[in-house]
Design a protein around this motif. Structure first.
Motif, PDB file in Angstrom:
ATOM      1  N   GLN A 211       0.861  -1.188   0.000  1.00  0.00           N
ATOM      2  CA  GLN A 211       0.000   0.000   0.000  1.00  0.00           C
ATOM      3  C   GLN A 211       0.887   1.224   0.000  1.00  0.00           C
ATOM      4  O   GLN A 211       1.672   1.413   0.916  1.00  0.00           O
TER       5      GLN A 211
ATOM      6  N   LYS B   5      -4.490  -7.541  -2.456  1.00  0.00           N
ATOM      7  CA  LYS B   5      -5.933  -7.260  -2.606  1.00  0.00           C
ATOM      8  C   LYS B   5      -6.639  -7.271  -1.249  1.00  0.00           C
ATOM      9  O   LYS B   5      -7.544  -6.471  -1.008  1.00  0.00           O
TER      10      LYS B   5
ATOM     11  N   GLU C  35      -5.793  -4.025   0.343  1.00  0.00           N
ATOM     12  CA  GLU C  35      -6.534  -2.981  -0.374  1.00  0.00           C
ATOM     13  C   GLU C  35      -7.998  -2.943   0.089  1.00  0.00           C
ATOM     14  O   GLU C  35      -8.536  -1.865   0.373  1.00  0.00           O
ATOM     15  N   GLN C  36      -8.629  -4.099   0.191  1.00  0.00           N
ATOM     16  CA  GLN C  36     -10.027  -4.163   0.642  1.00  0.00           C
ATOM     17  C   GLN C  36     -10.153  -3.690   2.089  1.00  0.00           C
ATOM     18  O   GLN C  36     -11.071  -2.955   2.423  1.00  0.00           O
TER      19      GLN C  36
ATOM     20  N   LYS D  23     -10.209   0.157   2.590  1.00  0.00           N
ATOM     21  CA  LYS D  23     -11.401   0.892   2.153  1.00  0.00           C
ATOM     22  C   LYS D  23     -12.270   1.314   3.340  1.00  0.00           C
ATOM     23  O   LYS D  23     -12.894   2.363   3.302  1.00  0.00           O
ATOM     24  N   GLN D  24     -12.262   0.516   4.418  1.00  0.00           N
ATOM     25  CA  GLN D  24     -13.055   0.899   5.587  1.00  0.00           C
ATOM     26  C   GLN D  24     -12.486   2.138   6.275  1.00  0.00           C
ATOM     27  O   GLN D  24     -13.172   2.786   7.059  1.00  0.00           O
TER      28      GLN D  24
ATOM     29  N   GLN E 179     -11.344   4.634   4.349  1.00  0.00           N
ATOM     30  CA  GLN E 179     -11.440   5.604   3.255  1.00  0.00           C
ATOM     31  C   GLN E 179     -10.079   5.824   2.575  1.00  0.00           C
ATOM     32  O   GLN E 179      -9.739   6.931   2.163  1.00  0.00           O
TER      33      GLN E 179
ATOM     34  N   PHE F 257      -7.960   4.653  -0.651  1.00  0.00           N
ATOM     35  CA  PHE F 257      -8.235   4.011  -1.935  1.00  0.00           C
ATOM     36  C   PHE F 257      -7.054   4.016  -2.902  1.00  0.00           C
ATOM     37  O   PHE F 257      -7.162   3.525  -3.996  1.00  0.00           O
ATOM     38  N   ASN F 258      -5.923   4.590  -2.541  1.00  0.00           N
ATOM     39  CA  ASN F 258      -4.792   4.720  -3.476  1.00  0.00           C
ATOM     40  C   ASN F 258      -3.809   3.562  -3.342  1.00  0.00           C
ATOM     41  O   ASN F 258      -2.636   3.748  -3.092  1.00  0.00           O
ATOM     42  N   SER F 259      -4.238   2.352  -3.589  1.00  0.00           N
ATOM     43  CA  SER F 259      -3.377   1.198  -3.339  1.00  0.00           C
ATOM     44  C   SER F 259      -2.280   1.015  -4.374  1.00  0.00           C
ATOM     45  O   SER F 259      -1.281   0.370  -4.102  1.00  0.00           O
TER      46      SER F 259
END
Length: 187
Positions: free
Chosen positions: A46, A103, A106-107, A110-111, A113, A115-117
């Protein structure tokens, strides 16, 4: 609300990290480049993101809970690659388990906020950077000529990820989060 910068990566074991540091040192001494020393050798899962400092402990605990299910992954490093004309790196062999881990991270993010993985949405391209940022085009080509046919062949078992935090000048490992060590996923 005060924020700090973080990123998430996989660090090779100490002896391999020392070997990679030696490669960075070689090119630093020859060409005066230093940017790659701002963090220890790692595979980025990340890219850097900001998080309120008051959420740091919760973030680390939740990420640790997510990784309890993760099995160790064998990582194969194989030769050198580049993102012309600014980055030279050690290549990581294609690895479905590593892709799945990225992945998963990355998921999870998202919790929060985040999003730039991946860099400029170019997808996940795992590697260990040895030169970048302060690498000017003429030096890039000199270093690339030196390493493009130089073999690099190592492997290691990744059984944790590291969360790095920026201290204002460089990146420090804030916390290493261990995986479930009972079984490994093969490449």
């Amino acid at each position: 609300m005060e924020k700090a910068s973080y990123f998430i990566g996989i660090c090779p074991p100490h002896l391999l990290e020392k070997q990679i540091h030696g490669i960075k040192e070689e090119f630093s001494q020859k060409y005066g480049i230093r940017a790659a020393f701002r963090s220890k050798a790692h595979i980025t899962l990340q890219m850097p993101f900001n998080l309120p400092i008051n959420k740091e402990e919760y973030f680390l605990n939740e990420l640790g809970n997510e990784l309890i299910k993760q099995k160790p992954i064998e990582i194969k490093l194989n030769d050198y690659g580049n993102f012309e004309p600014r980055v030279i790196f050690i290549k990581v062999d294609e690895n479905r388990a590593l892709d799945f881990l990225q992945k998963t991270v990355e998921q999870f993010l998202k919790q929060f906020q985040i999003f730039n993985s991946t860099h400029k949405n170019n997808g996940f391209n795992p590697h260990i950077t040895i030169a970048f940022r302060d690498l000017k085009k003429p030096i890039f080509y000199k270093i690339w000529d030196e390493v493009k046919n130089r073999p690099f062949d190592e492997k290691f078992l990744a059984d944790s990820i590291s969360v790095f935090k920026h201290n204002g000048k460089s990146w420090d490992v804030l916390k290493e989060l261990k995986f479930d060590n009972h079984q490994k996923l093969d490449i």
